[in-house]
Write a protein that holds these residues in place. Structure first.
Motif, PDB file in Angstrom:
ATOM      1  N   ASN A   1      -2.051   4.634  34.648  1.00  0.00           N
ATOM      2  CA  ASN A   1      -1.651   4.942  33.265  1.00  0.00           C
ATOM      3  C   ASN A   1      -1.492   6.436  33.030  1.00  0.00           C
ATOM      4  O   ASN A   1      -1.862   6.966  31.975  1.00  0.00           O
TER       5      ASN A   1
ATOM      6  N   ASN B   1     -10.607  -2.624  36.199  1.00  0.00           N
ATOM      7  CA  ASN B   1     -11.404  -3.388  35.236  1.00  0.00           C
ATOM      8  C   ASN B   1     -11.587  -4.812  35.746  1.00  0.00           C
ATOM      9  O   ASN B   1     -10.618  -5.465  36.134  1.00  0.00           O
TER      10      ASN B   1
ATOM     11  N   ASN C   1      -9.194  -7.337  34.428  1.00  0.00           N
ATOM     12  CA  ASN C   1      -7.761  -7.067  34.581  1.00  0.00           C
ATOM     13  C   ASN C   1      -7.003  -8.380  34.749  1.00  0.00           C
ATOM     14  O   ASN C   1      -7.315  -9.188  35.630  1.00  0.00           O
TER      15      ASN C   1
ATOM     16  N   TYR D   1       0.712  -4.529  34.709  1.00  0.00           N
ATOM     17  CA  TYR D   1      -0.100  -5.693  34.372  1.00  0.00           C
ATOM     18  C   TYR D   1      -0.223  -5.802  32.852  1.00  0.00           C
ATOM     19  O   TYR D   1      -0.156  -4.801  32.130  1.00  0.00           O
ATOM     20  N   ARG D   2      -0.402  -7.034  32.372  1.00  0.00           N
ATOM     21  CA  ARG D   2      -0.615  -7.206  30.936  1.00  0.00           C
ATOM     22  C   ARG D   2      -2.032  -6.739  30.605  1.00  0.00           C
ATOM     23  O   ARG D   2      -3.005  -7.177  31.216  1.00  0.00           O
ATOM     24  N   SER D   3      -2.143  -5.863  29.643  1.00  0.00           N
ATOM     25  CA  SER D   3      -3.449  -5.295  29.310  1.00  0.00           C
ATOM     26  C   SER D   3      -4.223  -6.230  28.388  1.00  0.00           C
ATOM     27  O   SER D   3      -3.695  -7.213  27.871  1.00  0.00           O
TER      28      SER D   3
ATOM     29  N   GLY E   1      -0.354  -2.103  31.129  1.00  0.00           N
ATOM     30  CA  GLY E   1      -0.811  -0.910  31.810  1.00  0.00           C
ATOM     31  C   GLY E   1      -0.131  -0.856  33.163  1.00  0.00           C
ATOM     32  O   GLY E   1       0.563  -1.802  33.564  1.00  0.00           O
TER      33      GLY E   1
END
Length: 281
Positions: free
Chosen positions: A5, A17, A20, A95-97, A110
């Motif tokens: 990011n 994370n 994620n 990726y979808r946050s 992100g």
């Protein structure tokens, strides 16, 4: 270095994370791009494929995700990795946050990117023996999702393990209609005489960047005819040539499938023209 990011981290310090969505649900996309001396090859094709794929997956595309912004982020990653003036392969994953289960809590995204050195600035013809086999433990679905570079590539992972365990250089993937969709690492082209064909997107093959470039190149060559049409496993042993295409290796000739051995003349001719596009692009 890893660009997460917009912030650069060493691989040791980069953290993912545990919630994620790309990890938990394969809710992500990626592009692998070849870079030569700070130039992203076929960048426009990669960018628009990524944007189209994000729309198909109903991700919200940030306003700042312009071609210029993402290109700068990738060049920043190359520079931080000491590869800006070399040849490299760089991967960006979107990726979808947010959290959630199957239903996301949000639609934003992100991204992270990293690069590795690659030995060859141009595409080289590999004339070494290259044998393939069908991988039929699992099938590719003949649908739109299969044409995207999602982070769910478990069929390709298990197929790669199968190829290694059985001494093959690659495997060809079969779709649920029992036609050949693609290879583990790229699109498949078949040559019979002066006729060239490749599976259509409707058969579930990847919407490949080099696939697109070759279709354009072949369309300008009077010596060949071309079609996008389904390829059955029975056609493979009747072909004169088979070859695989992807962004990193360009064109990889297949020299053997079961008892049939193949020539590589067409692949060699097309590779020369592909390299011309790289130089002029």
């Amino acid at each position: 270095m890893v660009n997460h990011n917009g912030t650069l981290f060493s691989p040791e310090d980069a953290q993912l994370n545990p919630f994620n969505r790309g990890l938990l649900y394969g809710d992500g996309l990626f592009e692998t791009i070849k870079a030569v001396n700070g130039k992203l090859l076929f960048w426009e094709d990669h960018y628009f494929r990524l944007m189209a794929s994000m729309r198909i997956l109903r991700m919200e595309i940030p306003m700042e995700f312009t071609p210029e912004f993402l290109e700068e982020e990738l060049l920043k990653t190359l520079t931080a990795s000491g590869l800006i003036d070399q040849t490299a392969r760089i991967r960006i994953t979107v990726y979808r946050s947010g959290g959630g289960t199957y239903l996301p809590e949000e639609r934003g995204v992100g991204y992270y990117a990293f690069a590795k050195a690659h030995p060859n600035p141009f595409y080289l013809l590999n004339e070494e023996p290259y044998e393939v086999e069908l991988y039929k433990d699992h099938y590719i679905n003949a649908d739109l999702i299969s044409t995207l570079k999602t982070t769910n590539k478990i069929v390709h992972v298990t197929g790669s393990i199968y190829a290694q365990e059985n001494g093959y250089d690659n495997c060809l993937l079969v779709n649920n209609e029992k036609n050949i969709a693609e290879a583990l690492q790229g699109n498949l082209f078949l040559v019979k005489g002066t006729h060239i064909k490749t599976p259509p997107l409707a058969d579930g093959c990847l919407r490949g960047v080099i696939r697109k470039q070759l279709i354009s190149i072949i369309g300008l060559m009077d010596e060949y005819t071309f079609e996008e049409a389904s390829i059955s496993p029975f056609e493979l042993q009747k072909a004169d040539e088979l070859f695989i295409t992807n962004t990193i290796m360009g064109i990889q000739p297949i020299t053997k499938y079961r008892k049939k051995e193949f020539t590589i003349e067409t692949a060699a001719a097309l590779l020369k023209k592909l390299n011309v596009k790289v130089r002029l692009g």
